[in-house]
Design an enzyme around this catalytic site. Structure first.
Site, PDB file in Angstrom:
ATOM      1  N   ALA A 271       0.808  -1.241   0.000  1.00 16.87           N
ATOM      2  CA  ALA A 271       0.000   0.000   0.000  1.00 16.87           C
ATOM      3  C   ALA A 271       0.834   1.282   0.000  1.00 16.87           C
ATOM      4  CB  ALA A 271      -1.000   0.033   1.149  1.00 16.87           C
ATOM      5  N   ALA A 272       2.151   1.178  -0.158  1.00 15.80           N
ATOM      6  CA  ALA A 272       2.964   2.399  -0.263  1.00 15.80           C
ATOM      7  C   ALA A 272       2.538   3.183  -1.509  1.00 15.80           C
ATOM      8  CB  ALA A 272       4.447   2.056  -0.340  1.00 15.80           C
ATOM      9  N   GLY A 273       2.410   2.460  -2.609  1.00 17.19           N
ATOM     10  CA  GLY A 273       1.997   3.115  -3.853  1.00 17.19           C
ATOM     11  C   GLY A 273       0.599   3.707  -3.737  1.00 17.19           C
ATOM     12  N   ASP A 274      -0.299   3.023  -3.050  1.00 16.36           N
ATOM     13  CA  ASP A 274      -1.676   3.513  -2.889  1.00 16.36           C
ATOM     14  C   ASP A 274      -1.716   4.745  -1.990  1.00 16.36           C
ATOM     15  OD1 ASP A 274      -2.582   1.434  -4.489  1.00 16.36           O
ATOM     16  OD2 ASP A 274      -2.788   0.075  -2.784  1.00 16.36           O
TER      17      ASP A 274
HETATM   18  P1  ATP Z   1       3.238  -1.076  -3.601  1.00 15.29           P
HETATM   19  O1  ATP Z   1       4.193  -1.810  -2.733  1.00 15.29           O
HETATM   20  O2  ATP Z   1       2.154  -0.391  -2.840  1.00 15.29           O
HETATM   21  O3  ATP Z   1       2.721  -1.864  -4.767  1.00 15.29           O
HETATM   22  P2  ATP Z   1       4.436   0.463  -5.683  1.00 15.29           P
HETATM   23  O4  ATP Z   1       5.313  -0.597  -6.267  1.00 15.29           O
HETATM   24  O5  ATP Z   1       3.214   0.851  -6.442  1.00 15.29           O
HETATM   25  O6  ATP Z   1       4.085   0.142  -4.188  1.00 15.29           O
HETATM   26  P3  ATP Z   1       6.758   2.027  -5.023  1.00 15.29           P
HETATM   27  O7  ATP Z   1       7.459   2.761  -6.097  1.00 15.29           O
HETATM   28  O8  ATP Z   1       7.394   0.805  -4.489  1.00 15.29           O
HETATM   29  O9  ATP Z   1       5.263   1.806  -5.520  1.00 15.29           O
HETATM   30  O10 ATP Z   1       6.513   2.988  -3.774  1.00 15.29           O
HETATM   31  C1  ATP Z   1       5.663   4.114  -3.851  1.00 15.29           C
HETATM   32  C2  ATP Z   1       6.246   5.215  -2.999  1.00 15.29           C
HETATM   33  O11 ATP Z   1       6.328   4.768  -1.641  1.00 15.29           O
HETATM   34  C3  ATP Z   1       7.667   5.601  -3.348  1.00 15.29           C
HETATM   35  O12 ATP Z   1       7.702   6.506  -4.418  1.00 15.29           O
HETATM   36  C4  ATP Z   1       8.121   6.217  -2.047  1.00 15.29           C
HETATM   37  O13 ATP Z   1       7.571   7.500  -1.904  1.00 15.29           O
HETATM   38  C5  ATP Z   1       7.483   5.281  -1.030  1.00 15.29           C
HETATM   39  N1  ATP Z   1       8.383   4.172  -0.720  1.00 15.29           N
HETATM   40  C6  ATP Z   1       8.342   2.919  -1.204  1.00 15.29           C
HETATM   41  N2  ATP Z   1       9.353   2.165  -0.729  1.00 15.29           N
HETATM   42  C7  ATP Z   1      10.051   2.971   0.106  1.00 15.29           C
HETATM   43  C8  ATP Z   1      11.209   2.806   0.920  1.00 15.29           C
HETATM   44  N3  ATP Z   1      11.848   1.640   0.976  1.00 15.29           N
HETATM   45  N4  ATP Z   1      11.643   3.864   1.655  1.00 15.29           N
HETATM   46  C9  ATP Z   1      11.000   5.048   1.618  1.00 15.29           C
HETATM   47  N5  ATP Z   1       9.895   5.274   0.860  1.00 15.29           N
HETATM   48  C10 ATP Z   1       9.431   4.261   0.110  1.00 15.29           C
END
Ligand code: ATP
Length: 324
Positions: A271-274
């Site tokens: 959910a980081a991306g969300d």
């Molecule tokens: P998800 O795991 O939700 O599918 P995603 O793959 O869509 O994520 P990511 O690019 O992995 O998206 O992460 C989205 C945002 O979350 C990043 O741009 C950053 O702001 C934050 N983020 C993700 N991982 C980290 C990390 N290890 N440390 C700090 N911030 C992070």
């Protein structure tokens, strides 16, 4: 400015998308093919990209004590089954402050489920989806965008593609701004990008949809070129998230920039991306939208989510987000 803004009606953000129960296992490492591993623990929580992004918008627009900071009203449109997982999702979204009146309860089909494997040493995840009720959202339900008409419509790709394409068409005809998070990535027809206000995608999605490899996407000098592929298809604002590395953004008018990820302890990136999408969306509906501010705020909010286990439960409230 603040007093002028407070006189404006609250902007509405509508999210149309998936609602899944996340069954998450935590393991020392991801098992290889044919291998059986004991998980350290298993948790069932509220997830689904649509639900997560709705929860992110709602939680980031109010404090833990339910003080709304007036950013926007948040409405979710989706479907769950008439089962425990469905109830969990509805209760969770309601508690986050999301208007759930647009969620249909299906009697014939079960709630969508995501099986998530989290590797504890890295926080990285692997996800398997069973769409369930999410696949009852048919194109015929979206000949027009359901009322009330939002200022911004957020879409992902966890419901049938034909439905998403129909929603894009109806929203465009109604002049509604769209934020598309094309996850999980699948090839999209050219018209999906036409006049798209915001496209937020991670490096894997950017690679699949632009034709550049992930290595090329990660290369500083090639990132703007990959983003330009989307601009040439009609996207105004392109944001490519690169996990722990940072975020690249670019506007069709020429402005671009890179924001480094926050240095945080990673527990679970689910959910980081969300969270990023939700925080960005709250800025996108402001009359004085500034993409650099939107990306910095989204980056700070998402950094909080990676420090906590789970999906919606890990998304911070507005007062939990650190400085940008
Ligand atoms: P998800 O795991 O939700 O599918 P995603 O793959 O869509 O994520 P990511 O690019 O992995 O998206 O992460 C989205 C945002 O979350 C990043 O741009 C950053 O702001 C934050 N983020 C993700 N991982 C980290 C990390 N290890 N440390 C700090 N911030 C992070």
């Amino acid at each position: 400015m603040a007093s002028h803004e407070s006189l404006l009606p609250l902007r509405l953000i509508t999210i149309i998308g998936s609602l899944n129960a996340d069954i998450t296992t935590y393991t020392s490492r991801i098992p290889s093919g044919g291998e059986t591993l004991h998980a350290r623990s298993v948790k069932t929580g509220a997830g689904g990209k649509g639900g997560n992004q709705a929860a992110a918008c709602a939680k980031l627009s109010r404090t833990r004590n339910d003080v709304n900071n007036g950013s926007a009203d948040i409405r979710m449109i989706g479907a769950v089954g008439n089962d425990q997982h469905g109830q969990l999702l509805l209760n969770n979204l309601r508690a986050s402050g999301v208007d759930i009146s647009g969620i249909t309860i299906q009697t014939e089909i079960e709630t969508g489920v995501a099986i998530i494997l989290v590797e504890e040493s890295t926080g990285e995840n692997r996800i398997l989806l069973n769409g369930g009720a999410n696949y009852s959202l048919s194109p015929s339900l979206f000949v027009t965008i359901p009322n009330p008409k939002p200022s911004l419509l957020i879409l992902q790709l966890e419901i049938p593609l034909q439905t998403t394409l129909q929603i894009l068409k109806a929203a465009r005809e109604a002049g509604i701004e769209i934020l598309l998070n094309p996850a999980p990535a699948i090839e999209l027809p050219a018209e999906a990008y036409a006049n798209l206000r915001h496209l937020i995608l991670n490096e894997t999605e950017a690679s699949i949809l632009s034709g550049y490899s992930v290595e090329q996407i990660k290369n500083d000098s090639l990132l703007p070129i990959a983003a330009r592929v989307f601009h040439s298809r009609g996207v105004h604002n392109v944001v490519i998230t690169l996990g722990s590395q940072g975020v690249f953004y670019s506007q069709d008018a020429g402005l671009s920039g890179f924001v480094k990820a926050k240095k945080v302890e990673v527990v679970d990136t689910t959910a980081a991306g969300d969270t990023f999408v939700g925080a960005y969306a709250l800025e996108a509906v402001k009359v004085d939208f500034d993409i650099d501010v939107a990306v910095r705020k989204a980056n700070a909010a998402a950094a909080k989510t990676v420090g906590k286990r789970g999906a919606q439960v890990a998304i911070p409230w507005a007062d939990e987000v650190g400085p940008i």
